[in-house]
Design an enzyme around this catalytic site. Structure first.
Site, PDB file in Angstrom:
ATOM      1  CE  LYS A   1      48.371  54.105  39.560  1.00 56.60           C
ATOM      2  NZ  LYS A   1      46.595  54.270  39.231  1.00 56.60           N
TER       3      LYS A   1
ATOM      4  CE  LYS B   1      48.962  58.265  41.570  1.00 51.81           C
ATOM      5  NZ  LYS B   1      47.292  57.952  40.983  1.00 51.81           N
TER       6      LYS B   1
ATOM      7  N   GLY C   1      41.095  53.325  41.799  1.00 50.25           N
ATOM      8  CA  GLY C   1      40.585  52.723  43.300  1.00 50.25           C
ATOM      9  C   GLY C   1      40.643  55.172  43.169  1.00 50.25           C
TER      10      GLY C   1
ATOM     11  CG  ASP D   1      48.157  57.240  37.374  1.00 46.95           C
ATOM     12  OD1 ASP D   1      48.077  57.609  36.169  1.00 46.95           O
ATOM     13  OD2 ASP D   1      47.583  56.849  37.799  1.00 46.95           O
TER      14      ASP D   1
ATOM     15  CG  ASP E   1      42.619  56.545  35.341  1.00 40.15           C
ATOM     16  OD1 ASP E   1      41.142  57.412  35.466  1.00 40.15           O
ATOM     17  OD2 ASP E   1      42.966  57.027  36.466  1.00 40.15           O
TER      18      ASP E   1
ATOM     19  CD  GLU F   1      46.088  54.963  35.905  1.00 43.42           C
ATOM     20  OE1 GLU F   1      47.515  53.869  36.191  1.00 43.42           O
ATOM     21  OE2 GLU F   1      45.271  55.180  36.272  1.00 43.42           O
TER      22      GLU F   1
ATOM     23  CB  SER G   1      47.865  53.494  43.567  1.00 45.62           C
ATOM     24  OG  SER G   1      48.126  54.320  43.250  1.00 45.62           O
TER      25      SER G   1
ATOM     26  CE  LYS H   1      40.917  55.584  38.786  1.00 42.36           C
ATOM     27  NZ  LYS H   1      41.626  56.847  38.923  1.00 42.36           N
TER      28      LYS H   1
HETATM   29  O1  OSB Z   1      45.123  58.372  38.920  1.00 39.63           O
HETATM   30  O2  OSB Z   1      44.663  56.378  40.074  1.00 39.63           O
HETATM   31  C1  OSB Z   1      45.109  57.840  39.895  1.00 39.63           C
HETATM   32  C2  OSB Z   1      44.009  58.525  43.801  1.00 39.63           C
HETATM   33  C3  OSB Z   1      43.661  60.056  43.344  1.00 39.63           C
HETATM   34  C4  OSB Z   1      42.771  60.272  42.345  1.00 39.63           C
HETATM   35  C5  OSB Z   1      43.359  59.070  41.115  1.00 39.63           C
HETATM   36  C6  OSB Z   1      43.971  58.268  40.993  1.00 39.63           C
HETATM   37  C7  OSB Z   1      44.652  57.686  42.169  1.00 39.63           C
HETATM   38  C8  OSB Z   1      44.913  56.393  42.682  1.00 39.63           C
HETATM   39  C9  OSB Z   1      45.057  56.019  44.362  1.00 39.63           C
HETATM   40  O3  OSB Z   1      46.173  56.346  41.707  1.00 39.63           O
HETATM   41  C10 OSB Z   1      44.551  54.762  43.722  1.00 39.63           C
HETATM   42  C11 OSB Z   1      43.177  54.010  45.533  1.00 39.63           C
HETATM   43  O4  OSB Z   1      44.397  53.415  45.695  1.00 39.63           O
HETATM   44  O5  OSB Z   1      42.320  54.083  45.593  1.00 39.63           O
HETATM   45 MG    MG Z   2      45.055  57.218  36.840  1.00 36.97          MG
END
Ligand code: OSB
Ligand code: MG
Length: 369
Positions: A161, A163, A290, A188, A238, A213, A135, A262
């Site tokens: 992925k 953001k 994550g 995402d 999510d 996402e 991510s 998660k």
């Molecule tokens: O939306 O998945 C998410 C990190 C912090 C809060 C929300 C998210 C995320 C990530 C990072 O996308 C995932 C990672 O590398 O741990």
């Molecule tokens: Mg997410």
């Protein structure tokens, strides 16, 4: 297995690189770790509650007193045979799922260590290696993002992925796709859009994304079902999937075609497995998300990802992407094929670097019956 004492501690760990989502930028983590002391065996868990109540309403300053005043007293002094017993013991407390998960997952680790079994086997996992994606947060420039993607592809990661948010979406995806037409790509939004923007979100269909996402509100499922009807791209939920009922509703109503699991968000490994199982039965693929975890949370994510329906690459990636030094040994490593090998050692399968954990600790409290 008697729960004799529970230790709460906060460690502070600066990230190797800041992480930016549609709700803000994180430079350094404040992580709540939980240790369940059980008749000579220690189990460890990590809370995914963040520094701020932005991803969810929970944060480290709500998780700590909730565990201290309600969750720990519900199990302290008791004899528990499995992490599976925690959800009903915590049942009186509404919400606070990240706090519950931290403690429940510590009990799971203790249970596995006590039984001298790897946690993944105890959970019913079957995979001997798991498939990894990354991510990648919002960067200062598109050029920097492309640079990062190139690095992660070279490292072997199997899914990228990125953001997105209004103003950092279509133009960015266009640049990525014009350089890499074929890679497995998803995005995402962390709830950055509204249903009025369905037309704009439909324009993402041209990028052949594996999924988009959480485009809409964190507490919504109904409008995601409306939106999914208008998109060719699969929606993955999510934030909205806070427990197994929400997952069942989302699947039944057609709000998503993929679910990100998660354990922290849903209250622990028991509920996470329930969601895994119901998605499996409905042919909805899942993957493990994550939350910028330290090695302890990462190790739990790896164990969970060995379950059969975790068929898409997760966000569980190498320790070195986040930390100069992780608190487990060995650190989480990803092969050039983008895979993490599963350890057969008891518990989460990683040793704790207790000296380093002690050095990073800024507060600590041990609770007894
Ligand atoms: O939306 O998945 C998410 C990190 C912090 C809060 C929300 C998210 C995320 C990530 C990072 O996308 C995932 C990672 O590398 O741990
Ligand atoms: Mg997410």
């Amino acid at each position: 297995m008697k729960i004799e004492a529970i230790t709460l501690r906060e460690i502070q760990m600066p990230l190797v690189h800041f992480f930016e989502t549609s709700f803000g930028r994180t430079y350094s983590r404040r992580i709540l770790l939980v240790t369940a002391h059980c008749e000579g065996v220690d189990g460890w868990g990590e809370s995914t509650a963040a520094e701020d109540p932005f991803y969810s309403s929970e944060w480290i300053e709500s998780a700590w007193p909730t565990i201290k005043q309600y969750l720990a007293p519900a199990i302290l002094g008791r004899t528990i045979s499995s992490g599976r017993e925690c959800p009903s013991l915590f049942g009186k407390v509404r919400g606070h799922r990240m706090a519950k998960a931290a403690l429940e997952n510590a009990v799971w680790d203790a249970e596995a260590r006590q039984k001298q079994q790897p946690l993944w086997k105890l959970l019913g996992g079957t995979r001997r290696e798991i498939s990894c994606g990354v991510s990648i947060g919002i960067q200062d420039s598109v050029e920097q993002l492309l640079e990062k993607i190139a690095t992660e592809l070279a490292a072997g990661y199997r899914r990228i992925k990125v953001k997105v948010k209004p103003g950092w979406d279509v133009k960015v995806l266009e640049k990525i796709r014009s350089r890499w037409a074929e890679i497995v790509l998803s995005c995402d939004a962390n709830s950055a859009y509204t249903l009025d923007q369905a037309g704009h979100l439909r324009s993402f269909d041209q990028f052949n994304l594996l999924m988009i996402e959480q485009p809409l509100w964190d507490d919504d499922i109904y409008y995601h079902a409306r939106l999914q009807k208008e998109l060719r791209t699969a929606i993955c939920l999510d934030e909205s999937i806070i427990h197994a009922r929400a997952a069942a509703f989302a699947v039944e109503s057609g709000a998503c075609r993929i679910i990100n699991i998660k354990a922290g968000r849903v209250g622990g490994l028991t509920e996470a497995m329930k969601i895994h199982d119901l998605c499996h039965a409905q042919n909805i693929p899942v993957w493990c998300g994550g939350m910028l975890e330290s090695g302890i949370g990462r190790a739990h994510n790896i164990a969970l990802s060995t379950l059969a329906n975790f068929s898409l690459p997760g966000d569980v990636s190498a320790s070195k992407r986040y930390w100069k030094e992780d608190i487990i040994d060995p650190e989480v490593q990803v092969s050039p094929q983008g895979m993490i090998a599963i350890s057969d050692a008891p518990g989460t399968g990683y040793r704790l670097r207790e000296d380093l954990i002690e050095k990073l600790t800024v507060r600590k409290e041990t609770l007894r019956a």
